[in-house]
Every structure is written in C-alpha cells, then in structure tokens.
Scaffold this motif. Structure first.
Motif, PDB file in Angstrom:
ATOM      1  N   ARG A   1      12.187  10.165  -4.637  1.00  0.00           N
ATOM      2  CA  ARG A   1      12.255  10.884  -5.919  1.00  0.00           C
ATOM      3  C   ARG A   1      13.018  10.072  -6.961  1.00  0.00           C
ATOM      4  NH1 ARG A   1      12.972  15.262  -2.518  1.00  0.00           N
ATOM      5  NH2 ARG A   1      15.229  15.258  -2.814  1.00  0.00           N
ATOM      6  N   ARG A   2      14.096   9.417  -6.542  1.00  0.00           N
ATOM      7  CA  ARG A   2      14.886   8.593  -7.467  1.00  0.00           C
ATOM      8  C   ARG A   2      14.054   7.428  -7.998  1.00  0.00           C
ATOM      9  NH1 ARG A   2      20.529   7.714  -7.845  1.00  0.00           N
ATOM     10  NH2 ARG A   2      20.855   6.522  -9.723  1.00  0.00           N
ATOM     11  N   LEU A   3      13.304   6.772  -7.108  1.00  0.00           N
ATOM     12  CA  LEU A   3      12.441   5.663  -7.531  1.00  0.00           C
ATOM     13  C   LEU A   3      11.338   6.148  -8.459  1.00  0.00           C
ATOM     14  CD1 LEU A   3      12.148   3.787  -4.116  1.00  0.00           C
ATOM     15  CD2 LEU A   3      13.387   2.999  -6.152  1.00  0.00           C
ATOM     16  N   ASP A   4      10.799   7.314  -8.172  1.00  0.00           N
ATOM     17  CA  ASP A   4       9.742   7.887  -9.008  1.00  0.00           C
ATOM     18  C   ASP A   4      10.289   8.261 -10.387  1.00  0.00           C
ATOM     19  OD1 ASP A   4       7.143   8.914  -9.606  1.00  0.00           O
ATOM     20  OD2 ASP A   4       7.828  10.934  -9.067  1.00  0.00           O
ATOM     21  N   ALA A   5      11.481   8.816 -10.418  1.00  0.00           N
ATOM     22  CA  ALA A   5      12.073   9.273 -11.685  1.00  0.00           C
ATOM     23  C   ALA A   5      12.266   8.139 -12.686  1.00  0.00           C
ATOM     24  CB  ALA A   5      13.417   9.975 -11.421  1.00  0.00           C
ATOM     25  N   VAL A   6      12.483   6.923 -12.200  1.00  0.00           N
ATOM     26  CA  VAL A   6      12.693   5.793 -13.111  1.00  0.00           C
ATOM     27  C   VAL A   6      11.450   4.917 -13.245  1.00  0.00           C
ATOM     28  CG1 VAL A   6      15.202   5.770 -12.783  1.00  0.00           C
ATOM     29  CG2 VAL A   6      13.737   4.312 -11.342  1.00  0.00           C
ATOM     30  N   GLY A   7      10.345   5.344 -12.644  1.00  0.00           N
ATOM     31  CA  GLY A   7       9.089   4.631 -12.837  1.00  0.00           C
ATOM     32  C   GLY A   7       8.885   3.402 -11.970  1.00  0.00           C
ATOM     33  N   LEU A   8       9.618   3.281 -10.869  1.00  0.00           N
ATOM     34  CA  LEU A   8       9.448   2.135  -9.981  1.00  0.00           C
ATOM     35  C   LEU A   8       8.351   2.349  -8.951  1.00  0.00           C
ATOM     36  CD1 LEU A   8      13.187   1.153  -9.491  1.00  0.00           C
ATOM     37  CD2 LEU A   8      11.447  -0.101 -10.788  1.00  0.00           C
TER      38      LEU A   8
ATOM     39  N   GLY B   1       0.821  -1.202   0.000  1.00  0.00           N
ATOM     40  CA  GLY B   1       0.000   0.000   0.000  1.00  0.00           C
ATOM     41  C   GLY B   1       0.853   1.248   0.000  1.00  0.00           C
ATOM     42  N   PRO B   2       0.244   2.380  -0.325  1.00  0.00           N
ATOM     43  CA  PRO B   2       1.001   3.625  -0.450  1.00  0.00           C
ATOM     44  C   PRO B   2       1.539   4.140   0.880  1.00  0.00           C
ATOM     45  CG  PRO B   2      -1.348   4.027  -0.784  1.00  0.00           C
ATOM     46  CD  PRO B   2      -1.179   2.552  -0.623  1.00  0.00           C
ATOM     47  N   LEU B   3       2.699   4.791   0.798  1.00  0.00           N
ATOM     48  CA  LEU B   3       3.325   5.433   1.942  1.00  0.00           C
ATOM     49  C   LEU B   3       3.905   6.768   1.500  1.00  0.00           C
ATOM     50  CD1 LEU B   3       5.317   2.412   3.464  1.00  0.00           C
ATOM     51  CD2 LEU B   3       3.236   3.453   4.391  1.00  0.00           C
ATOM     52  N   SER B   4       3.984   7.677   2.427  1.00  0.00           N
ATOM     53  CA  SER B   4       4.608   8.975   2.167  1.00  0.00           C
ATOM     54  C   SER B   4       6.076   8.909   2.550  1.00  0.00           C
ATOM     55  CB  SER B   4       3.919  10.057   3.001  1.00  0.00           C
ATOM     56  OG  SER B   4       4.189   9.845   4.384  1.00  0.00           O
ATOM     57  N   ALA B   5       6.816   9.938   2.169  1.00  0.00           N
ATOM     58  CA  ALA B   5       8.224  10.018   2.556  1.00  0.00           C
ATOM     59  C   ALA B   5       8.351  10.043   4.072  1.00  0.00           C
ATOM     60  CB  ALA B   5       8.876  11.247   1.928  1.00  0.00           C
ATOM     61  N   ALA B   6       7.452  10.736   4.753  1.00  0.00           N
ATOM     62  CA  ALA B   6       7.499  10.804   6.216  1.00  0.00           C
ATOM     63  C   ALA B   6       7.262   9.426   6.835  1.00  0.00           C
ATOM     64  CB  ALA B   6       6.468  11.800   6.735  1.00  0.00           C
ATOM     65  N   GLU B   7       6.302   8.676   6.287  1.00  0.00           N
ATOM     66  CA  GLU B   7       6.032   7.329   6.807  1.00  0.00           C
ATOM     67  C   GLU B   7       7.227   6.403   6.551  1.00  0.00           C
ATOM     68  OE1 GLU B   7       1.188   6.986   6.297  1.00  0.00           O
ATOM     69  OE2 GLU B   7       2.437   7.067   4.476  1.00  0.00           O
ATOM     70  N   LEU B   8       7.811   6.505   5.375  1.00  0.00           N
ATOM     71  CA  LEU B   8       8.995   5.700   5.058  1.00  0.00           C
ATOM     72  C   LEU B   8      10.150   6.065   5.984  1.00  0.00           C
ATOM     73  CD1 LEU B   8       8.763   5.780   1.183  1.00  0.00           C
ATOM     74  CD2 LEU B   8       8.676   3.710   2.595  1.00  0.00           C
ATOM     75  N   ALA B   9      10.339   7.343   6.224  1.00  0.00           N
ATOM     76  CA  ALA B   9      11.420   7.795   7.104  1.00  0.00           C
ATOM     77  C   ALA B   9      11.268   7.198   8.501  1.00  0.00           C
ATOM     78  CB  ALA B   9      11.446   9.316   7.177  1.00  0.00           C
ATOM     79  N   ARG B  10      10.039   7.202   9.024  1.00  0.00           N
ATOM     80  CA  ARG B  10       9.809   6.624  10.353  1.00  0.00           C
ATOM     81  C   ARG B  10      10.072   5.121  10.356  1.00  0.00           C
ATOM     82  NH1 ARG B  10       5.649  10.326  10.283  1.00  0.00           N
ATOM     83  NH2 ARG B  10       4.108   8.798   9.598  1.00  0.00           N
ATOM     84  N   GLU B  11       9.583   4.424   9.364  1.00  0.00           N
ATOM     85  CA  GLU B  11       9.743   2.969   9.308  1.00  0.00           C
ATOM     86  C   GLU B  11      11.199   2.564   9.130  1.00  0.00           C
ATOM     87  OE1 GLU B  11       8.941  -0.910   9.640  1.00  0.00           O
ATOM     88  OE2 GLU B  11       7.476   0.678   9.986  1.00  0.00           O
ATOM     89  N   LEU B  12      11.946   3.329   8.349  1.00  0.00           N
ATOM     90  CA  LEU B  12      13.340   2.994   8.046  1.00  0.00           C
ATOM     91  C   LEU B  12      14.335   3.652   8.998  1.00  0.00           C
ATOM     92  CD1 LEU B  12      13.004   3.328   4.180  1.00  0.00           C
ATOM     93  CD2 LEU B  12      13.233   1.192   5.478  1.00  0.00           C
TER      94      LEU B  12
ATOM     95  N   VAL C   1      15.283   6.814   9.148  1.00  0.00           N
ATOM     96  CA  VAL C   1      16.159   7.737   8.425  1.00  0.00           C
ATOM     97  C   VAL C   1      15.495   9.107   8.440  1.00  0.00           C
ATOM     98  CG1 VAL C   1      17.149   5.939   6.949  1.00  0.00           C
ATOM     99  CG2 VAL C   1      15.158   7.225   6.147  1.00  0.00           C
ATOM    100  N   SER C   2      16.205  10.116   7.997  1.00  0.00           N
ATOM    101  CA  SER C   2      15.638  11.463   7.957  1.00  0.00           C
ATOM    102  C   SER C   2      14.572  11.556   6.863  1.00  0.00           C
ATOM    103  CB  SER C   2      16.721  12.504   7.705  1.00  0.00           C
ATOM    104  OG  SER C   2      17.185  12.414   6.371  1.00  0.00           O
ATOM    105  N   HIS C   3      13.658  12.492   7.036  1.00  0.00           N
ATOM    106  CA  HIS C   3      12.629  12.734   6.034  1.00  0.00           C
ATOM    107  C   HIS C   3      13.280  13.146   4.715  1.00  0.00           C
ATOM    108  CE1 HIS C   3       9.468  14.995   3.913  1.00  0.00           C
ATOM    109  NE2 HIS C   3       8.637  14.143   4.500  1.00  0.00           N
ATOM    110  N   ALA C   4      14.320  13.973   4.806  1.00  0.00           N
ATOM    111  CA  ALA C   4      15.008  14.438   3.590  1.00  0.00           C
ATOM    112  C   ALA C   4      15.623  13.260   2.824  1.00  0.00           C
ATOM    113  CB  ALA C   4      16.093  15.448   3.955  1.00  0.00           C
ATOM    114  N   LEU C   5      16.247  12.321   3.534  1.00  0.00           N
ATOM    115  CA  LEU C   5      16.854  11.167   2.872  1.00  0.00           C
ATOM    116  C   LEU C   5      15.776  10.279   2.243  1.00  0.00           C
ATOM    117  CD1 LEU C   5      19.444   9.649   2.196  1.00  0.00           C
ATOM    118  CD2 LEU C   5      19.190   8.416   4.370  1.00  0.00           C
ATOM    119  N   ALA C   6      14.693  10.041   2.959  1.00  0.00           N
ATOM    120  CA  ALA C   6      13.598   9.239   2.400  1.00  0.00           C
ATOM    121  C   ALA C   6      13.025   9.917   1.161  1.00  0.00           C
ATOM    122  CB  ALA C   6      12.518   9.018   3.454  1.00  0.00           C
TER     123      ALA C   6
END
Length: 179
Positions: free
Chosen positions: A52-59, A29-40, A42-47
């Motif tokens: 953005r990199r995953l989005d840029a290549v269509g993943l 299911g969908p997650l935001s950068a903030a949700e990914l940052a909390r789960e992983l 890591v910082s929100h900026a890093l997530a």
C-alpha cells in the motif's frame, strides 16, 4: 540534510529494505501481497502494508485483478522508470537502506562465486564521468530487462547495489604544511 518528515514521500517509501526487495520482485511481473509475503517470508498483513505504501507514492501499479478462493486478488507490478537515481535530497537515507540490503545479500553470496566489488573515490574528467554514468545506466536497464520471476527455471538470483555520483570537493582550506 532534510529531516525524514521533510523528505520526499517517494524517498521515504524507498528507504525500507523490504520495499526495495518488493520492487525488485515485482519488476519482471505482477505479484499479489500473498505472493510477496511467501517470497519474503513475512506476514500477509506486513506485505500488504508495504505494498500500500509503494502504491500510494506511485512506485507500483495495479496490473490485474483475478478471482481466487472466493475473493479478489490484486496483483501489482513495479512502475517502469521508478526514480532511484538522480535524487540528491534523501540520498543518505536511501544509501543507508541500500547498505542494509547489501549486508544481507553479501551474507547470502554463493560461495566461490564470481562477482564484482568496487569501492572508489576518484577524480575524473567530467566527460569520462558522463560516459561511465550512461554505460552504468545501460547496464542497469539491461539487467532489469532480463529479470524474470523469482525462482524461474534456468535463472540465478543476483544481488546488485550501485550508487555512483559526483562528490563535493572537501579539500582543506589550506594545503598541508602551509598553516
């Protein structure tokens, strides 16, 4: 082997352990950068950067936007059928990333838990290989289809890493003892 800068942008995006984990987390299911940052953890900026990199290549794809705390939250999901298999170029780079991920997951293995570990270099009939490849693909799809959001009640976290592929025959030019 292709140099990293010559490698397919999708493979370059996949060649980072954090991005592989992000794809796994966004599969059910969908997650935001903030949700990914909390789960992983890591910082929100890093997530955000990795997202953005995953989005840029269509993943990943934008699944929804919602208002949250006066701003707009974008939630992304993994694009179904993203290409982790049947890629020859860049396979060593992806294998290195998977090895890193496997080492990290192995360190988190639940003590006294059941699992399956296989490492093999085998010679089999091509028809057997095609059947096994099909079944491995079906099992991977079954696990992905059953995936639920991280920490969902009644679920357990699993670590699954798999690469199976035909090898080049690297037999010596002369059989041993004939030179």
């Amino acid at each position: 082997m292709a140099h990293v800068t010559d490698t397919d942008p999708v493979l370059r995006a996949l060649a980072h352990p954090l991005r592989l984990r992000m794809l796994s987390l966004m599969w059910p299911g969908p997650l935001s950068a903030a949700e990914l940052a909390r789960e992983l953890d890591v910082s929100h900026a890093l997530a955000s950067q990795h997202l953005r990199r995953l989005d840029a290549v269509g993943l990943v794809e934008l699944a929804e936007q919602r208002t949250r705390r006066g701003g707009r939250e974008r939630r992304y999901r993994t694009v179904r059928g993203t290409p982790l298999s049947d890629r020859h170029e860049g396979a060593p780079m992806l294998a290195e990333t998977m090895a890193h991920t496997l080492r990290e997951r192995a360190g988190r293995r639940l003590e006294a838990s059941e699992g399956v570990t296989v490492d093999a270099e085998l010679w089999v009939d091509p028809r057997i290989w095609q059947d096994v490849r099909r079944r491995l693909t079906e099992l991977a799809v079954e696990l992905h289809d059953a995936a639920q959001p991280a920490h969902a009640p009644g679920t357990i976290p699993l670590g699954v890493s798999m690469m199976a592929f035909p090898l080049q025959d690297t037999a010596p030019a002369d059989p041993p003892g004939t030179a």
